[in-house]
Design a protein around this motif. Structure first.
Motif, PDB file in Angstrom:
ATOM      1  N   ASP A   1      33.398  13.722  62.846  1.00  0.00           N
ATOM      2  CA  ASP A   1      32.078  13.538  63.456  1.00  0.00           C
ATOM      3  C   ASP A   1      30.978  14.284  62.709  1.00  0.00           C
ATOM      4  N   GLY A   2      31.376  15.232  61.850  1.00  0.00           N
ATOM      5  CA  GLY A   2      30.407  16.038  61.109  1.00  0.00           C
ATOM      6  C   GLY A   2      30.354  15.638  59.643  1.00  0.00           C
ATOM      7  N   PRO A   3      30.965  16.441  58.757  1.00  0.00           N
ATOM      8  CA  PRO A   3      30.912  16.125  57.320  1.00  0.00           C
ATOM      9  C   PRO A   3      31.490  14.746  56.974  1.00  0.00           C
ATOM     10  N   GLY A   4      32.457  14.278  57.759  1.00  0.00           N
ATOM     11  CA  GLY A   4      33.078  12.986  57.473  1.00  0.00           C
ATOM     12  C   GLY A   4      32.398  11.789  58.110  1.00  0.00           C
ATOM     13  N   ALA A   5      31.259  11.997  58.734  1.00  0.00           N
ATOM     14  CA  ALA A   5      30.575  10.906  59.434  1.00  0.00           C
ATOM     15  C   ALA A   5      30.067   9.819  58.491  1.00  0.00           C
ATOM     16  N   TYR A   6      30.032  10.130  57.188  1.00  0.00           N
ATOM     17  CA  TYR A   6      29.572   9.115  56.211  1.00  0.00           C
ATOM     18  C   TYR A   6      30.451   7.866  56.233  1.00  0.00           C
TER      19      TYR A   6
ATOM     20  N   PHE B   1      29.885   4.688  50.780  1.00  0.00           N
ATOM     21  CA  PHE B   1      31.131   5.381  51.076  1.00  0.00           C
ATOM     22  C   PHE B   1      31.440   6.410  49.990  1.00  0.00           C
ATOM     23  N   LEU B   2      31.330   5.996  48.729  1.00  0.00           N
ATOM     24  CA  LEU B   2      31.652   6.911  47.629  1.00  0.00           C
ATOM     25  C   LEU B   2      30.589   7.998  47.483  1.00  0.00           C
ATOM     26  N   ALA B   3      29.324   7.648  47.666  1.00  0.00           N
ATOM     27  CA  ALA B   3      28.270   8.661  47.600  1.00  0.00           C
ATOM     28  C   ALA B   3      28.442   9.672  48.738  1.00  0.00           C
TER      29      ALA B   3
ATOM     30  N   ARG C   1      29.059  13.758  48.478  1.00  0.00           N
ATOM     31  CA  ARG C   1      28.269  14.754  49.218  1.00  0.00           C
ATOM     32  C   ARG C   1      29.161  15.629  50.096  1.00  0.00           C
ATOM     33  N   ALA C   2      30.054  14.994  50.863  1.00  0.00           N
ATOM     34  CA  ALA C   2      30.899  15.743  51.805  1.00  0.00           C
ATOM     35  C   ALA C   2      31.846  16.694  51.088  1.00  0.00           C
ATOM     36  N   ASN C   3      32.261  16.319  49.893  1.00  0.00           N
ATOM     37  CA  ASN C   3      33.216  17.136  49.148  1.00  0.00           C
ATOM     38  C   ASN C   3      32.575  18.263  48.357  1.00  0.00           C
TER      39      ASN C   3
ATOM     40  N   GLY D   1      36.120  19.843  48.395  1.00  0.00           N
ATOM     41  CA  GLY D   1      37.182  18.891  48.683  1.00  0.00           C
ATOM     42  C   GLY D   1      37.062  18.336  50.092  1.00  0.00           C
ATOM     43  N   CYS D   2      38.121  17.692  50.547  1.00  0.00           N
ATOM     44  CA  CYS D   2      38.116  16.980  51.827  1.00  0.00           C
ATOM     45  C   CYS D   2      39.218  17.516  52.729  1.00  0.00           C
ATOM     46  N   LEU D   3      38.876  17.841  53.959  1.00  0.00           N
ATOM     47  CA  LEU D   3      39.881  18.298  54.914  1.00  0.00           C
ATOM     48  C   LEU D   3      40.987  17.260  55.061  1.00  0.00           C
ATOM     49  N   GLY D   4      40.611  15.978  55.051  1.00  0.00           N
ATOM     50  CA  GLY D   4      41.591  14.919  55.233  1.00  0.00           C
ATOM     51  C   GLY D   4      42.556  14.761  54.083  1.00  0.00           C
TER      52      GLY D   4
END
Length: 199
Positions: free
Chosen positions: A69-74, A91-93, A97-99, A107-110
Motif C-alpha cells: 500500500d506504500g512503496p509498492g503502490a506503483y 510499472f518499471l519506472a 523509484r521504489a527500489n 531493493g524490494c521487500l518482495g
C-alpha cells in the motif's frame, strides 16, 4: 450497569510501529530479522508485538501489506495507464523509484524478503512467491485486455509479456540492492521497452 472496563489503550502508534517493522524486514529479509531487531525498531516489547500483530509470520504479512500500500503502490497505479506500453513503462519506472527511495532500504521487500530463506523462512518464501505471482497476474490480465482491444497485436502472448516485465522489475530490484543508482536502472527499464510489440 456493567462493571466491565474498556481495555487499556495501546501505548504506541500501531501503524508507525508496523512501518518500522516493514523497514527491518525490507533491510534484513524475513529470516535475518530477529524478534529482538523487530521489537527494538518498533519500540515495543515482545508481549506487545504478539498482542498487536500476532506471531512473526503474521507481522511479516502485515508488513508486506504496508509495503504494498506504500512503496509498492506503483503496481496498481501502473495498471491504470491507457495503453499496454504505458502500463509497462509506469510499472518499471515505479519499480526503479521504489527500489531506490532515499531513506529506505535499497531493493524490494518482495524480492529480498525471502532470498536464501531456509526452513524457518518457508512461510515468508511462499508468501512472497504468491505476492509476486499476483503482481504478474495483474499485468497478464491488463495485457490480455490490451490484446482484446487491439492495443497489442492479436498474436501477442499476454502471459509472456507480463513475465518479461516482471522479470525486468525483479532484476532492477536485485541491481538496486547491489548499489545501482536510479538513473542507471531507468536506462535499463527504457532499454527493456525499446522492442515493444506494435499494435
Amino acid at each position: 450497569m456493567s462493571d466491565a472496563r474498556p481495555g487499556r489503550p495501546r501505548a504506541f502508534d500501531a501503524d508507525a510501529a508496523l512501518e518500522k517493522a516493514m523497514l527491518v524486514f525490507w533491510a534484513q529479509g524475513y529470516e535475518g530479522a530477529s524478534l529482538t531487531d523487530l521489537t527494538e525498531a518498533m519500540g515495543i516489547s515482545r508481549k506487545s508485538l504478539y498482542a498487536a500483530y500476532g506471531n512473526k509470520e503474521d507481522l511479516f504479512r502485515k508488513a508486506l501489506r504496508a509495503y504494498t500500500d506504500g512503496p509498492g503502490a506503483y503496481v496498481v497505479q501502473a495498471l491504470r495507464a491507457p495503453t499496454a506500453h504505458a502500463v509497462a513503462a509506469a510499472f518499471l519506472a515505479g519499480s526503479v523509484r521504489a527500489n531506490t527511495l532515499p531513506g529506505y532500504p535499497a531493493g524490494c521487500l518482495g524480492v529480498q524478503g525471502a532470498l536464501a530463506a531456509g526452513e524457518h523462512g518457508q512461510v515468508a518464501h511462499d508468501t512472497l512467491a504468491a505476492w509476486r505471482a499476483g503482481g504478474q497476474e495483474y499485468l497478464r490480465e491488463r495485457f490480455q485486455r490490451a490484446v482484446d482491444e487491439g492495443d497489442l497485436p492479436a498474436g501477442a502472448d499476454p502471459d509472456l509479456i507480463a513475465r518479461y516485465v516482471m522479470t525486468v522489475a525483479n532484476g532492477i530490484a536485485v541491481q538496486a540492492a547491489g548499489g545501482a543508482c536510479g538513473a542507471d536502472l531507468q536506462r535499463v527499464a527504457d532499454a527493456a521497452l525499446r522492442h515493444w510489440p506494435p499494435a
